[in-house]
Design a protein around this motif. Sequence first.
Motif, mmCIF file in Angstrom:
data_model
loop_
_atom_site.group_PDB
_atom_site.id
_atom_site.type_symbol
_atom_site.label_atom_id
_atom_site.label_comp_id
_atom_site.label_asym_id
_atom_site.label_seq_id
_atom_site.Cartn_x
_atom_site.Cartn_y
_atom_site.Cartn_z
ATOM 1 N N PHE A 53 -19.210 13.121 -134.101
ATOM 2 C CA PHE A 53 -19.435 11.666 -134.175
ATOM 3 C C PHE A 53 -18.697 10.952 -134.644
ATOM 4 O O PHE A 53 -18.754 9.735 -134.959
ATOM 5 C CB PHE A 53 -21.176 11.196 -134.203
ATOM 6 C CG PHE A 53 -22.249 11.795 -132.687
ATOM 7 C CD1 PHE A 53 -21.602 10.212 -132.288
ATOM 8 C CD2 PHE A 53 -21.986 13.271 -132.528
ATOM 9 C CE1 PHE A 53 -22.480 10.665 -131.402
ATOM 10 C CE2 PHE A 53 -22.972 13.122 -131.553
ATOM 11 C CZ PHE A 53 -23.347 11.122 -130.171
ATOM 12 N N ARG A 57 -16.494 7.803 -133.656
ATOM 13 C CA ARG A 57 -16.496 6.541 -134.397
ATOM 14 C C ARG A 57 -15.167 5.933 -134.410
ATOM 15 O O ARG A 57 -14.648 4.611 -134.303
ATOM 16 C CB ARG A 57 -17.426 6.720 -135.021
ATOM 17 C CG ARG A 57 -17.686 5.427 -136.526
ATOM 18 C CD ARG A 57 -18.159 5.492 -137.648
ATOM 19 N NE ARG A 57 -18.397 6.372 -138.197
ATOM 20 C CZ ARG A 57 -18.303 7.734 -138.750
ATOM 21 N NH1 ARG A 57 -19.460 7.983 -138.554
ATOM 22 N NH2 ARG A 57 -17.743 8.352 -140.016
ATOM 23 N N LEU A 60 -13.553 5.450 -131.289
ATOM 24 C CA LEU A 60 -13.555 3.407 -131.388
ATOM 25 C C LEU A 60 -13.992 2.729 -131.856
ATOM 26 O O LEU A 60 -14.117 1.055 -131.922
ATOM 27 C CB LEU A 60 -15.765 4.046 -130.899
ATOM 28 C CG LEU A 60 -15.576 5.339 -129.408
ATOM 29 C CD1 LEU A 60 -17.277 5.027 -128.747
ATOM 30 C CD2 LEU A 60 -14.862 4.467 -128.266
ATOM 31 N N PHE A 64 -20.002 1.401 -131.851
ATOM 32 C CA PHE A 64 -20.642 2.061 -130.757
ATOM 33 C C PHE A 64 -21.164 1.480 -129.281
ATOM 34 O O PHE A 64 -20.537 1.359 -128.492
ATOM 35 C CB PHE A 64 -21.861 3.127 -130.562
ATOM 36 C CG PHE A 64 -21.094 4.471 -131.524
ATOM 37 C CD1 PHE A 64 -21.452 5.445 -131.446
ATOM 38 C CD2 PHE A 64 -20.443 4.354 -132.685
ATOM 39 C CE1 PHE A 64 -21.002 7.150 -131.141
ATOM 40 C CE2 PHE A 64 -19.970 5.511 -133.240
ATOM 41 C CZ PHE A 64 -20.222 6.664 -132.874
ATOM 42 N N ALA A 67 -19.542 0.915 -126.138
ATOM 43 C CA ALA A 67 -19.109 2.098 -125.517
ATOM 44 C C ALA A 67 -20.129 2.858 -124.503
ATOM 45 O O ALA A 67 -21.428 2.550 -125.064
ATOM 46 C CB ALA A 67 -18.726 3.254 -126.577
ATOM 47 N N ALA A 83 -26.131 9.332 -129.295
ATOM 48 C CA ALA A 83 -25.260 8.122 -129.478
ATOM 49 C C ALA A 83 -25.885 7.331 -128.891
ATOM 50 O O ALA A 83 -25.829 6.103 -129.782
ATOM 51 C CB ALA A 83 -24.180 8.547 -128.200
ATOM 52 N N ARG A 86 -26.946 5.495 -132.517
ATOM 53 C CA ARG A 86 -25.507 4.959 -133.197
ATOM 54 C C ARG A 86 -24.805 3.852 -132.709
ATOM 55 O O ARG A 86 -24.239 3.359 -132.774
ATOM 56 C CB ARG A 86 -24.880 5.761 -133.180
ATOM 57 C CG ARG A 86 -24.892 7.525 -134.136
ATOM 58 C CD ARG A 86 -24.156 8.169 -134.173
ATOM 59 N NE ARG A 86 -24.884 9.326 -134.853
ATOM 60 C CZ ARG A 86 -23.837 10.063 -136.253
ATOM 61 N NH1 ARG A 86 -23.349 9.657 -136.381
ATOM 62 N NH2 ARG A 86 -24.726 11.027 -135.974
ATOM 63 N N ALA A 88 -24.879 2.816 -129.168
ATOM 64 C CA ALA A 88 -24.092 2.770 -127.981
ATOM 65 C C ALA A 88 -25.170 1.486 -126.380
ATOM 66 O O ALA A 88 -26.058 1.586 -126.803
ATOM 67 C CB ALA A 88 -24.175 4.346 -126.930
#
Length: 209
Positions: A53, A57, A60, A64, A67, A83, A86, A88
């Motif tokens: 991750f 990260r 991205l 997130f 995404a 995900a 965090r 998403a």
Amino acid sequence: MQKKSSQPRSHGAPRLAPRQVRIIGGAWKRALLPVLDAEGLRPTPDRVRETVFNWIRHQLGGDFSHASFLDLFAGSGALGFEAASRGAASVTMVDSHGAAARQLEANRDKLKASNVKVLRADALALVKDMAARGQRLDVIFLDPPYQLGLLSQVLPLCPAILNEDGLVYAEAGEPLPLEGEALPEWLADWEAIRADKAGMVYYYLLKRR
């Protein structure tokens, strides 16, 4: 994914998978989620998830929230729930086994994870269907059973459902032959932008060449 021994498990012997998995970052950090005690189920370890991750990260740009993720062989859901925790925008978790899918649904409901969708489906068929419907994602997690050769079957299908600059995280029980003249056709379109090894697990962040 290890095959279960035919010998009876002695009292106090290790289970095939931990009874719970811990989310290590985001809104649900430290939350413990039950894991199905099923043959060969092996959640991605904490240290590996932390590394992966961090890689994602960075790719991205630290955000997130825009995404979309696909956890294609979800199993315990360790990657997909991480995900989602965090931030998403969406996470689709897929497993072909009914009991595993029901456990994923129960954990989703426990977390009130409105950004998570659980599907019981065959991974290869689902990817082909998503491609036919024009669906696109930003990150795909591929952690299939090692002994079935599924990675070589599903990876060539992934470009059809990835956004431009999309990422694939892949785990394997042996190194992927990504360099040299003997590059297999199913890996020809991919390069590893990050790679590491933990125990007997090799893991990669892949991007199209």
